[in-house]
Design a protein around this motif. Structure first.
Motif, PDB file in Angstrom:
ATOM      1  N   SER A 120       7.615  17.383 -14.876  1.00  0.00           N
ATOM      2  CA  SER A 120       7.433  18.770 -14.448  1.00  0.00           C
ATOM      3  C   SER A 120       6.387  18.866 -13.348  1.00  0.00           C
ATOM      4  O   SER A 120       6.493  19.687 -12.438  1.00  0.00           O
ATOM      5  CB  SER A 120       7.031  19.663 -15.628  1.00  0.00           C
ATOM      6  N   GLY A 121       5.363  18.019 -13.422  1.00  0.00           N
ATOM      7  CA  GLY A 121       4.340  18.008 -12.388  1.00  0.00           C
ATOM      8  C   GLY A 121       4.658  17.004 -11.298  1.00  0.00           C
ATOM      9  O   GLY A 121       5.624  16.230 -11.396  1.00  0.00           O
ATOM     10  N   PRO A 122       3.875  16.984 -10.242  1.00  0.00           N
ATOM     11  CA  PRO A 122       4.090  16.032  -9.143  1.00  0.00           C
ATOM     12  C   PRO A 122       4.051  14.587  -9.622  1.00  0.00           C
ATOM     13  O   PRO A 122       3.275  14.227 -10.518  1.00  0.00           O
ATOM     14  CB  PRO A 122       2.933  16.322  -8.184  1.00  0.00           C
ATOM     15  N   VAL A 123       4.884  13.755  -9.024  1.00  0.00           N
ATOM     16  CA  VAL A 123       4.902  12.322  -9.303  1.00  0.00           C
ATOM     17  C   VAL A 123       4.131  11.639  -8.177  1.00  0.00           C
ATOM     18  O   VAL A 123       4.516  11.715  -7.014  1.00  0.00           O
ATOM     19  CB  VAL A 123       6.344  11.776  -9.368  1.00  0.00           C
ATOM     20  N   ARG A 124       3.046  10.981  -8.549  1.00  0.00           N
ATOM     21  CA  ARG A 124       2.189  10.337  -7.545  1.00  0.00           C
ATOM     22  C   ARG A 124       2.232   8.823  -7.776  1.00  0.00           C
ATOM     23  O   ARG A 124       1.726   8.325  -8.785  1.00  0.00           O
ATOM     24  CB  ARG A 124       0.757  10.875  -7.642  1.00  0.00           C
ATOM     25  N   ILE A 125       2.850   8.140  -6.847  1.00  0.00           N
ATOM     26  CA  ILE A 125       3.120   6.714  -7.016  1.00  0.00           C
ATOM     27  C   ILE A 125       2.022   5.874  -6.362  1.00  0.00           C
ATOM     28  O   ILE A 125       1.681   6.063  -5.195  1.00  0.00           O
ATOM     29  CB  ILE A 125       4.495   6.353  -6.428  1.00  0.00           C
ATOM     30  N   GLY A 126       1.480   4.938  -7.140  1.00  0.00           N
ATOM     31  CA  GLY A 126       0.521   3.964  -6.635  1.00  0.00           C
ATOM     32  C   GLY A 126       1.020   2.564  -6.946  1.00  0.00           C
ATOM     33  O   GLY A 126       1.810   2.368  -7.871  1.00  0.00           O
ATOM     34  N   THR A 127       0.579   1.585  -6.188  1.00  0.00           N
ATOM     35  CA  THR A 127       1.077   0.224  -6.330  1.00  0.00           C
ATOM     36  C   THR A 127      -0.055  -0.750  -6.617  1.00  0.00           C
ATOM     37  O   THR A 127      -1.121  -0.680  -6.008  1.00  0.00           O
ATOM     38  CB  THR A 127       1.808  -0.228  -5.043  1.00  0.00           C
ATOM     39  N   ILE A 128       0.180  -1.654  -7.579  1.00  0.00           N
ATOM     40  CA  ILE A 128      -0.744  -2.738  -7.881  1.00  0.00           C
ATOM     41  C   ILE A 128      -0.027  -4.055  -7.602  1.00  0.00           C
ATOM     42  O   ILE A 128       1.063  -4.297  -8.127  1.00  0.00           O
ATOM     43  CB  ILE A 128      -1.204  -2.710  -9.348  1.00  0.00           C
ATOM     44  N   PHE A 129      -0.618  -4.889  -6.771  1.00  0.00           N
ATOM     45  CA  PHE A 129      -0.053  -6.205  -6.485  1.00  0.00           C
ATOM     46  C   PHE A 129      -0.844  -7.283  -7.221  1.00  0.00           C
ATOM     47  O   PHE A 129      -2.079  -7.251  -7.233  1.00  0.00           O
ATOM     48  CB  PHE A 129      -0.090  -6.500  -4.990  1.00  0.00           C
ATOM     49  N   GLY A 130      -0.126  -8.210  -7.807  1.00  0.00           N
ATOM     50  CA  GLY A 130      -0.786  -9.363  -8.390  1.00  0.00           C
ATOM     51  C   GLY A 130      -1.449 -10.186  -7.300  1.00  0.00           C
ATOM     52  O   GLY A 130      -1.040 -10.161  -6.131  1.00  0.00           O
ATOM     53  N   ASN A 131      -2.491 -10.949  -7.674  1.00  0.00           N
ATOM     54  CA  ASN A 131      -3.244 -11.646  -6.633  1.00  0.00           C
ATOM     55  C   ASN A 131      -2.573 -12.916  -6.137  1.00  0.00           C
ATOM     56  O   ASN A 131      -3.152 -13.655  -5.357  1.00  0.00           O
ATOM     57  CB  ASN A 131      -4.687 -11.923  -7.088  1.00  0.00           C
ATOM     58  N   SER A 132      -1.335 -13.172  -6.560  1.00  0.00           N
ATOM     59  CA  SER A 132      -0.581 -14.288  -5.981  1.00  0.00           C
ATOM     60  C   SER A 132       0.372 -13.814  -4.887  1.00  0.00           C
ATOM     61  O   SER A 132       1.071 -14.630  -4.268  1.00  0.00           O
ATOM     62  CB  SER A 132       0.235 -14.988  -7.080  1.00  0.00           C
ATOM     63  N   ILE A 133       0.400 -12.513  -4.631  1.00  0.00           N
ATOM     64  CA  ILE A 133       1.371 -11.955  -3.692  1.00  0.00           C
ATOM     65  C   ILE A 133       0.823 -12.037  -2.269  1.00  0.00           C
ATOM     66  O   ILE A 133      -0.247 -11.488  -1.976  1.00  0.00           O
ATOM     67  CB  ILE A 133       1.699 -10.488  -4.028  1.00  0.00           C
ATOM     68  N   PRO A 134       1.516 -12.705  -1.356  1.00  0.00           N
ATOM     69  CA  PRO A 134       1.015 -12.845   0.020  1.00  0.00           C
ATOM     70  C   PRO A 134       1.023 -11.521   0.773  1.00  0.00           C
ATOM     71  O   PRO A 134       1.787 -10.608   0.447  1.00  0.00           O
ATOM     72  CB  PRO A 134       1.990 -13.856   0.643  1.00  0.00           C
ATOM     73  N   PRO A 135       0.178 -11.407   1.792  1.00  0.00           N
ATOM     74  CA  PRO A 135       0.079 -10.148   2.551  1.00  0.00           C
ATOM     75  C   PRO A 135       1.407  -9.669   3.126  1.00  0.00           C
ATOM     76  O   PRO A 135       1.666  -8.465   3.143  1.00  0.00           O
ATOM     77  CB  PRO A 135      -0.915 -10.500   3.664  1.00  0.00           C
ATOM     78  N   SER A 136       2.251 -10.575   3.595  1.00  0.00           N
ATOM     79  CA  SER A 136       3.523 -10.155   4.187  1.00  0.00           C
ATOM     80  C   SER A 136       4.416  -9.470   3.156  1.00  0.00           C
ATOM     81  O   SER A 136       5.074  -8.462   3.456  1.00  0.00           O
ATOM     82  CB  SER A 136       4.250 -11.368   4.775  1.00  0.00           C
ATOM     83  N   GLN A 137       4.435  -9.994   1.932  1.00  0.00           N
ATOM     84  CA  GLN A 137       5.251  -9.369   0.882  1.00  0.00           C
ATOM     85  C   GLN A 137       4.632  -8.042   0.443  1.00  0.00           C
ATOM     86  O   GLN A 137       5.352  -7.080   0.191  1.00  0.00           O
ATOM     87  CB  GLN A 137       5.397 -10.303  -0.317  1.00  0.00           C
ATOM     88  N   ARG A 178       1.094 -11.168 -13.945  1.00  0.00           N
ATOM     89  CA  ARG A 178       1.605  -9.899 -14.464  1.00  0.00           C
ATOM     90  C   ARG A 178       0.687  -9.339 -15.553  1.00  0.00           C
ATOM     91  O   ARG A 178       0.445  -8.134 -15.620  1.00  0.00           O
ATOM     92  CB  ARG A 178       3.032 -10.059 -14.998  1.00  0.00           C
ATOM     93  N   GLY A 179       0.172 -10.211 -16.421  1.00  0.00           N
ATOM     94  CA  GLY A 179      -0.711  -9.748 -17.482  1.00  0.00           C
ATOM     95  C   GLY A 179      -1.944  -9.055 -16.937  1.00  0.00           C
ATOM     96  O   GLY A 179      -2.353  -7.994 -17.430  1.00  0.00           O
ATOM     97  N   GLU A 180      -2.562  -9.635 -15.926  1.00  0.00           N
ATOM     98  CA  GLU A 180      -3.745  -9.029 -15.323  1.00  0.00           C
ATOM     99  C   GLU A 180      -3.394  -7.695 -14.677  1.00  0.00           C
ATOM    100  O   GLU A 180      -4.171  -6.728 -14.767  1.00  0.00           O
ATOM    101  CB  GLU A 180      -4.319  -9.968 -14.259  1.00  0.00           C
ATOM    102  N   ALA A 181      -2.243  -7.643 -14.025  1.00  0.00           N
ATOM    103  CA  ALA A 181      -1.837  -6.393 -13.370  1.00  0.00           C
ATOM    104  C   ALA A 181      -1.576  -5.297 -14.405  1.00  0.00           C
ATOM    105  O   ALA A 181      -1.934  -4.131 -14.198  1.00  0.00           O
ATOM    106  CB  ALA A 181      -0.585  -6.627 -12.524  1.00  0.00           C
ATOM    107  N   LEU A 182      -0.983  -5.655 -15.538  1.00  0.00           N
ATOM    108  CA  LEU A 182      -0.748  -4.673 -16.601  1.00  0.00           C
ATOM    109  C   LEU A 182      -2.071  -4.185 -17.181  1.00  0.00           C
ATOM    110  O   LEU A 182      -2.232  -2.992 -17.470  1.00  0.00           O
ATOM    111  CB  LEU A 182       0.125  -5.281 -17.690  1.00  0.00           C
TER     112      LEU A 182
END
Length: 315
Positions: A120-137, A178-182
């Motif tokens: 019902s309220g606004p959906v505000r999307i944020g992203t968390i990347f694991g620290n193995s993810i390269p900058p290009s991805q 993934r565990g750390e990101a969760l």
């Protein structure tokens, strides 16, 4: 052929199957702070070496995508003359996808009928990347998430944004982080605990992504927070496909149907990206004539009317 399995889905208060919405889990709220127009990043100074398990999973998923493409699956055209559908088909698919859950709870057991659930309220999307993810991805996936969020807002007429304090966290992480990101997501979203996300920690090899949505407060049919997990090991098209399905399912399209076509809400993997049919389902879901908490029988005559309006079918 290895094929994409149903995604996890949690329903209000709980976990749902393939995309979210189906089970009795916690009732969290959400709140994560990210800079405007820039995805939040987890542990960013130095990339972690890839483990053998993650490397093997990446190799496997590359083979999966190649096999699917060879068979003409993972279409990106949104449907065409070979995939016609009528207003009655659209209304029937809407009922099956909105009013049923793929899983009963914690990715176990087939789900049953459920009421209409949405934000019902606004959906505000944020992203968390694991620290193995390269900058290009990170750059490519962050751009895809922001672009798709804008599109979802335009389709639904509901505010979906990628700035402000996030209440829908998208995690792009590998087997290694993934565990750390969760844990990071749980720490940032009030009402979501690390334990409430346990089903997302150990995913089967054929689960490419998952989403869990939560309802806080007295209304169990109104979402207030969500967490989606995208395997970083997925090759680019499978990752984008996961973004399309999980974000849409996190808005309330909880189930898959083998009869839905052209649709990403079908485990046959024919389509990789949101189709015209799926966009109409989202428009129907957020039509003000439908209300959160409605049963399938209550919503059916209204849904049929809306479907006829959207397709130009007979009145």
């Amino acid at each position: 052929m290895a094929r994409r399995q149903t995604f996890l889905r949690w329903g209000a208060l709980g976990i749902a199957g393939a995309a979210l919405i189906a089970c009795d889990v916690p009732q969290p709220v959400a709140s994560v702070k990210t800079p405007r127009a820039r995805p939040s990043v987890l542990a960013e100074t130095q990339l972690r070496p890839t483990s053998e398990a993650s490397a093997a999973l990446r190799s496997y998923l590359v083979q999966v995508q190649a096999a699917q493409l060879k068979q003409g699956l993972l279409r990106e055209d949104g449907g065409g003359p070979d995939t016609p559908f009528t207003s009655e088909m659209l209304a029937r698919n809407f009922e099956r996808i909105v009013f049923f859950n793929e899983y009963e709870r914690a990715l176990q057991g087939r789900g049953g009928e459920s009421p209409l659930r949405r934000w019902s309220g606004p959906v505000r999307i944020g992203t968390i990347f694991g620290n193995s993810i390269p900058p290009s991805q990170r750059a490519a996936d962050g751009s895809a998430i922001r672009s798709y969020a804008r599109r979802l807002g335009q389709i639904t007429g509901h505010p979906v944004m990628t700035f402000g304090t996030p209440n829908f966290v998208v995690i792009v992480a590998s087997e290694d982080d993934r565990g750390e990101a969760l844990d990071a997501a749980a720490a940032r979203v009030p009402g979501i605990t690390p334990d409430s996300l346990n089903a997302l920690r150990s995913l089967s090899r054929d689960t490419y992504c998952a989403v869990a949505a939560y309802a806080a407060g007295s209304d169990a049919n109104t979402y207030t927070a969500a967490v989606a997990v995208i395997r970083a090991e997925n090759p680019s098209l499978l990752r984008l496909s996961c973004i399309h399905e999980e974000l849409a399912q996190g808005l309330g399209l909880a189930n898959d149907s083998r009869d839905a076509r052209p649709s990403i809400f079908n485990d046959d993997d024919e389509f990789a990206l949101l189709t015209r049919h799926d966009a109409l389902l989202l428009r129907m879901l957020y039509d003000p004539r439908l209300k959160a908490g409605m049963s399938a029988s209550e919503a059916a005559p209204i849904a049929r009317t809306i479907a006829r309006e959207l397709t130009g079918g007979p009145s």
